[in-house]
Design a protein around this motif. Sequence first.
Motif, PDB file in Angstrom:
ATOM      1  N   ALA A 175       5.732   8.356  -7.852  1.00 23.99           N
ATOM      2  CA  ALA A 175       6.944   9.164  -7.471  1.00 23.99           C
ATOM      3  C   ALA A 175       6.521  10.080  -6.172  1.00 23.99           C
ATOM      4  O   ALA A 175       7.630  10.308  -5.499  1.00 23.99           O
ATOM      5  CB  ALA A 175       7.366   9.843  -8.688  1.00 23.99           C
ATOM      6  N   ARG A 176       5.346  10.567  -6.048  1.00 21.13           N
ATOM      7  CA  ARG A 176       4.979  11.435  -5.159  1.00 21.13           C
ATOM      8  C   ARG A 176       4.109  10.730  -3.844  1.00 21.13           C
ATOM      9  O   ARG A 176       3.411  11.270  -3.236  1.00 21.13           O
ATOM     10  CB  ARG A 176       4.074  12.180  -5.562  1.00 21.13           C
ATOM     11  CG  ARG A 176       4.821  13.121  -6.590  1.00 21.13           C
ATOM     12  CD  ARG A 176       3.972  14.069  -7.558  1.00 21.13           C
ATOM     13  NE  ARG A 176       3.165  14.978  -6.646  1.00 21.13           N
ATOM     14  CZ  ARG A 176       2.168  15.801  -7.238  1.00 21.13           C
ATOM     15  NH1 ARG A 176       1.956  15.802  -8.617  1.00 21.13           N
ATOM     16  NH2 ARG A 176       1.419  16.723  -6.836  1.00 21.13           N
ATOM     17  N   SER A 177       4.348   9.361  -3.659  1.00 22.75           N
ATOM     18  CA  SER A 177       3.756   8.650  -2.634  1.00 22.75           C
ATOM     19  C   SER A 177       4.959   7.852  -1.703  1.00 22.75           C
ATOM     20  O   SER A 177       5.903   7.692  -2.188  1.00 22.75           O
ATOM     21  CB  SER A 177       2.989   7.426  -3.180  1.00 22.75           C
ATOM     22  OG  SER A 177       2.087   8.084  -4.218  1.00 22.75           O
TER      23      SER A 177
ATOM     24  N   ASP B 190       1.021   6.324 -17.212  1.00 26.83           N
ATOM     25  CA  ASP B 190       1.984   7.255 -16.962  1.00 26.83           C
ATOM     26  C   ASP B 190       1.868   8.141 -15.963  1.00 26.83           C
ATOM     27  O   ASP B 190       2.694   8.779 -14.891  1.00 26.83           O
ATOM     28  CB  ASP B 190       2.348   7.964 -18.327  1.00 26.83           C
ATOM     29  CG  ASP B 190       3.066   7.421 -19.458  1.00 26.83           C
ATOM     30  OD1 ASP B 190       3.623   6.557 -19.246  1.00 26.83           O
ATOM     31  OD2 ASP B 190       2.835   8.144 -20.510  1.00 26.83           O
ATOM     32  N   HIS B 191       0.571   8.547 -15.791  1.00 26.16           N
ATOM     33  CA  HIS B 191       0.158   9.316 -14.776  1.00 26.16           C
ATOM     34  C   HIS B 191       0.341   8.514 -13.238  1.00 26.16           C
ATOM     35  O   HIS B 191       0.714   9.176 -12.429  1.00 26.16           O
ATOM     36  CB  HIS B 191      -1.495   9.747 -14.788  1.00 26.16           C
ATOM     37  CG  HIS B 191      -2.044  10.718 -13.999  1.00 26.16           C
ATOM     38  ND1 HIS B 191      -1.965  11.977 -14.241  1.00 26.16           N
ATOM     39  CD2 HIS B 191      -2.793  10.493 -12.966  1.00 26.16           C
ATOM     40  CE1 HIS B 191      -2.274  12.708 -13.247  1.00 26.16           C
ATOM     41  NE2 HIS B 191      -2.852  11.723 -12.303  1.00 26.16           N
ATOM     42  N   PHE B 192       0.059   7.157 -13.403  1.00 21.50           N
ATOM     43  CA  PHE B 192       0.010   6.505 -12.112  1.00 21.50           C
ATOM     44  C   PHE B 192       1.447   6.367 -11.766  1.00 21.50           C
ATOM     45  O   PHE B 192       1.760   6.671 -10.608  1.00 21.50           O
ATOM     46  CB  PHE B 192      -0.508   4.985 -12.401  1.00 21.50           C
ATOM     47  CG  PHE B 192      -0.161   4.030 -11.203  1.00 21.50           C
ATOM     48  CD1 PHE B 192      -1.026   4.215 -10.159  1.00 21.50           C
ATOM     49  CD2 PHE B 192       0.716   3.276 -11.310  1.00 21.50           C
ATOM     50  CE1 PHE B 192      -0.860   3.648  -9.112  1.00 21.50           C
ATOM     51  CE2 PHE B 192       0.983   2.404 -10.345  1.00 21.50           C
ATOM     52  CZ  PHE B 192       0.152   2.646  -8.982  1.00 21.50           C
TER      53      PHE B 192
ATOM     54  N   ILE C  52       0.793  -1.178  -0.030  1.00 23.51           N
ATOM     55  CA  ILE C  52       0.117  -0.020  -0.016  1.00 23.51           C
ATOM     56  C   ILE C  52       1.179   1.368   0.062  1.00 23.51           C
ATOM     57  O   ILE C  52       1.690   1.209   0.698  1.00 23.51           O
ATOM     58  CB  ILE C  52      -0.842   0.150   1.067  1.00 23.51           C
ATOM     59  CG1 ILE C  52      -1.837  -1.222   1.230  1.00 23.51           C
ATOM     60  CG2 ILE C  52      -1.950   1.265   1.256  1.00 23.51           C
ATOM     61  CD1 ILE C  52      -2.563  -1.416   2.303  1.00 23.51           C
ATOM     62  N   TYR C  53       0.660   2.075  -0.835  1.00 24.69           N
ATOM     63  CA  TYR C  53       1.364   3.382  -1.110  1.00 24.69           C
ATOM     64  C   TYR C  53       0.334   4.461  -0.876  1.00 24.69           C
ATOM     65  O   TYR C  53      -0.664   4.762  -1.228  1.00 24.69           O
ATOM     66  CB  TYR C  53       1.976   3.557  -2.490  1.00 24.69           C
ATOM     67  CG  TYR C  53       3.026   2.636  -2.681  1.00 24.69           C
ATOM     68  CD1 TYR C  53       4.239   3.042  -2.718  1.00 24.69           C
ATOM     69  CD2 TYR C  53       2.812   1.324  -3.168  1.00 24.69           C
ATOM     70  CE1 TYR C  53       5.227   1.965  -2.752  1.00 24.69           C
ATOM     71  CE2 TYR C  53       3.746   0.406  -3.445  1.00 24.69           C
ATOM     72  CZ  TYR C  53       5.068   0.633  -3.226  1.00 24.69           C
ATOM     73  OH  TYR C  53       6.153  -0.110  -3.406  1.00 24.69           O
TER      74      TYR C  53
END
Length: 147
Positions: free
Chosen positions: A91-93, A84-86, A31-32
């Motif tokens: 990267a921000r998680s 790509d959005h995921f 989980i992120y």
Amino acid sequence: MAGSYSTTDPWFMWYASQHITMRLLRAGVRIYEFEGGQIMHAKTVVVDSVWSSVGSYNWDVLSNKLLEASVTTFGTEEASQLEDHFRRDMARSRELTMEQFQQRSWFLRFKCVFFYYGMRFGEKLGFWDYIDRHLSTSVAPLKGRRS
């Protein structure tokens, strides 16, 4: 990926969702939590880089009452854009670990239980006239594991 405390809409849903997080971690689910600074509300899925869906629909009676919806496509271009959005969101998680999760205070654990069962009660109270056995929000215990 799930929203963090600051990116979950509405805020009390973060507490409610944390009540079942331990079960998922014990089952090996990674989980992120998204920490990107804006609300994480959309639900997206991509299967085999060709089938994709995005929308606001939750698997509960409230989404049915509000007529929330999702859009589903079959095509590599749309799937690639969602992938790509995921990756940018990942990267921000940050990943939740079992060790971090077990170090939560008793008060935080209490709030998670309180909001989880409060939401369940509110759902039953608010939608008592809308019964659909296919839309149950119960979480069954994992076989062979105690929660």
